[in-house]
Design a protein around this motif. Structure first.
Motif, PDB file in Angstrom:
ATOM      1  N   ASP A   1       0.496   8.122   4.726  1.00  0.00           N
ATOM      2  CA  ASP A   1      -0.683   7.447   4.216  1.00  0.00           C
ATOM      3  C   ASP A   1      -0.832   5.757   4.635  1.00  0.00           C
TER       4      ASP A   1
ATOM      5  N   GLY B   1      -0.903   4.915   7.659  1.00  0.00           N
ATOM      6  CA  GLY B   1      -1.874   4.476   8.792  1.00  0.00           C
ATOM      7  C   GLY B   1      -1.094   4.949  10.096  1.00  0.00           C
ATOM      8  N   LYS B   2      -0.214   5.833   9.998  1.00  0.00           N
ATOM      9  CA  LYS B   2       0.385   6.256  11.462  1.00  0.00           C
ATOM     10  C   LYS B   2      -0.856   7.079  12.080  1.00  0.00           C
ATOM     11  N   THR B   3      -1.425   7.944  11.610  1.00  0.00           N
ATOM     12  CA  THR B   3      -2.432   8.611  12.515  1.00  0.00           C
ATOM     13  C   THR B   3      -3.511   7.610  12.895  1.00  0.00           C
ATOM     14  N   THR B   4      -4.057   6.721  12.165  1.00  0.00           N
ATOM     15  CA  THR B   4      -4.921   5.857  12.673  1.00  0.00           C
ATOM     16  C   THR B   4      -4.455   4.808  13.848  1.00  0.00           C
TER      17      THR B   4
ATOM     18  N   ASN C   1      -0.190  -2.998   7.959  1.00  0.00           N
ATOM     19  CA  ASN C   1      -1.404  -2.323   8.238  1.00  0.00           C
ATOM     20  C   ASN C   1      -2.259  -2.735   7.057  1.00  0.00           C
ATOM     21  N   LYS C   2      -3.616  -2.215   7.277  1.00  0.00           N
ATOM     22  CA  LYS C   2      -4.589  -2.311   6.127  1.00  0.00           C
ATOM     23  C   LYS C   2      -4.876  -3.570   5.543  1.00  0.00           C
TER      24      LYS C   2
ATOM     25  N   ASP D   1      -7.199  -5.180   5.661  1.00  0.00           N
ATOM     26  CA  ASP D   1      -8.757  -5.305   5.125  1.00  0.00           C
ATOM     27  C   ASP D   1      -8.947  -4.811   3.711  1.00  0.00           C
ATOM     28  N   ARG D   2      -7.740  -4.204   3.301  1.00  0.00           N
ATOM     29  CA  ARG D   2      -7.997  -3.657   1.925  1.00  0.00           C
ATOM     30  C   ARG D   2      -7.935  -4.396   0.740  1.00  0.00           C
TER      31      ARG D   2
ATOM     32  N   SER E   1      -5.322  -4.438  10.977  1.00  0.00           N
ATOM     33  CA  SER E   1      -6.132  -3.147  10.260  1.00  0.00           C
ATOM     34  C   SER E   1      -6.451  -2.166  11.535  1.00  0.00           C
ATOM     35  N   ALA E   2      -5.823  -1.166  11.588  1.00  0.00           N
ATOM     36  CA  ALA E   2      -5.897  -0.097  12.450  1.00  0.00           C
ATOM     37  C   ALA E   2      -7.228   0.477  12.384  1.00  0.00           C
ATOM     38  N   TYR E   3      -7.636   0.848  11.172  1.00  0.00           N
ATOM     39  CA  TYR E   3      -9.108   1.245  10.876  1.00  0.00           C
ATOM     40  C   TYR E   3     -10.011   0.327  11.432  1.00  0.00           C
TER      41      TYR E   3
END
Ligand code: GDP
Length: 413
Positions: A26, A28-31, A141-142, A144-145, A265-267
């Motif tokens: 969770d 964010g490895k995949t993203t 990562n993330k 932006d959250r 932010s990878a997303y």
């Protein structure tokens, strides 16, 4: 699956990176992987990955998740380098698979959640990577959250992983207002506008100048404390040039004396390009890591360096059964094997023929005519060789040392 026939492009080994992305489930490895493949591959269309039509799918479940990124290894290119991304599971239940992946990669990007920081499972994977001496850089990562904060995440990296973070970026804006970073090495800003394909480069914004300068001084001091050549320059000039910083960060990363920390932010597709730049600049090539060791049929210990002219030596690290047959993933440590070549499975004492050699890319397999020292490829034709098997030249048998035993893993709910 689209398969093309190509002569293998020869990449000087210094321009090859075999990397894994280590992360807690969770984080964010995949993203991150998906964004890297998108950013590096003109052929990879973001969006289409979700409809399952363009990817190299091995089965329906993989197809439904846009699974090329879950192939055991995917190749992409960045700034004149080939990067092979090796899949490393993010869950402790797959400790053996993590162990296997760690054996075949030369460096890793550790992805952390900008809200949660270092989570228990990131810690166990981190320790495994320590045991294998895998050089790493970190991506927080993330950002932006809501609740994300780089400084808090960095503190948890320092306290829980007991490493010296070398933070090379200052975020511009917070949470939903996170738009970019100040690159503290080159002292420039990189801003990603909403929906933009890439960043716009500019000077450090006035309101962040003082803070950026303070943080650059902290970075230079931390680097100078650990790196003699940087210390000399720092004593003379009370600062470090961008070039000295880059050289020193590379040395410290490869020696495990500090952890370069980037953020994004990878997303939202923010921070991927500087992450790729750092990966090729700081993480090692196959020539920069120790030679593999193994024993000959007479029981003597030998090393095999990453030399394409040395006797062929490779490790099978994953076997997939696919619609097209048995696909075995190899890390080639030394030597060269041609398509159609016969190799020895050193442990089993059996020969095998490599009928085809494939490079897995984001949206296709490319057939190549040979694989050489440093390469990670998928091959077709091996009938019996198992995960963990050493494949070698028939006239120069060598059995690679088994992996170090993993520590017992405690599951954390
Ligand atoms: P993995 O389990 O480590 O592979 O994590 P994923 O890439 O599947 O991401 C887990 C969840 O976090 C998904 O819902 C993603 O959309 C989300 N996510 C990943 N990166 C970011 C990010 O940069 N910002 C935000 N807000 N969400 C993200």
């Amino acid at each position: 699956m689209r398969t093309e026939l190509h002569r293998s492009v020869s990449h000087p080994l210094t321009r090859l990176r075999n990397l894994g992305i280590l992360a807690h489930v969770d984080a964010g490895k995949t993203t991150t992987t998906e964004r890297i493949l998108y950013r590096t591959g003109a052929t990879y269309k973001r969006g289409e990955v979700h409809d399952g039509t363009t990817v190299t799918d091995f089965d329906a479940q993989e197809r439904s998740r846009g699974i090329t990124i879950f192939a055991a290894a995917v190749s992409c290119e960045w700034a004149g380098h080939r990067i092979n991304l090796i899949d490393t599971p993010g869950h402790v239940d797959f400790a053996d698979e993590v162990e296997r992946a760690l054996r075949v990669l030369d460096g890793a990007i550790a992805v952390f959640d900008g809200v949660a920081g270092v989570e228990p499972q990131s810690e166990s994977v981190w320790r495994q990577a320590d045991r294998h001496g895998v050089p790493r850089i970190a991506f927080v990562n993330k950002l932006d959250r809501a609740g994300a904060d780089l400084d808090t995440a960095v503190r948890s990296i320092r306290d829980k992983l007991r490493v010296t973070p070398l933070v090379v970026q200052l975020p511009i804006g917070q949470e939903e207002g996170f738009t970019g970073v100040v690159d503290l090495v080159a002292m420039r800003s990189l801003v990603w506008a909403d929906g933009a394909e890439t960043f716009v480069e500019g000077p450090v914004p006035d309101e962040l100048r003082e803070e950026a300068e303070r943080r650059r001084r902290l970075l230079a001091e931390a680097v100078a404390e650990r790196h003699p050549a940087a210390l000399e320059e720092y004593c003379e000039r009370s600062t470090l040039t961008a070039e000295t910083l880059r050289h020193a960060l590379r040395d410290l990363t490869r020696d495990g004396d500090g952890l370069v920390v980037l953020c994004g932010s990878a997303y939202k597709n923010r921070g991927i390009e500087p992450l790729l730049d750092a990966a090729v600049a700081y993480l090692p090539s196959p020539l920069d890591v120790p030679a593999v060791r193994g024993s000959t049929s007479g029981g003597e210990q030998r090393e095999r360096a990453a030399d394409p002219a040395a006797p062929f030596t490779a490790l099978v690290f994953k076997v997939n059964s696919t619609g097209t047959g048995r696909l075995s993933y190899l890390r080639v440590y030394a030597g060269t094997v041609q398509k159609g070549g016969v190799v020895l499975d050193a442990g089993a004492g059996r020969t095998e023929r490599i009928s085809r050699i494939l490079r897995v890319q984001a949206d296709r397999h490319t057939e190549v005519d040979r694989a050489a020292a440093g390469d990670i490829v998928a091959v077709v034709g091996l009938k019996a060789a198992r995960v963990g098997a050493t494949l070698c030249a028939t006239d120069a048998p060598l059995l690679l040392e088994p992996p170090t035993a993993a520590d017992p893993v405690v599951s954390v709910a």
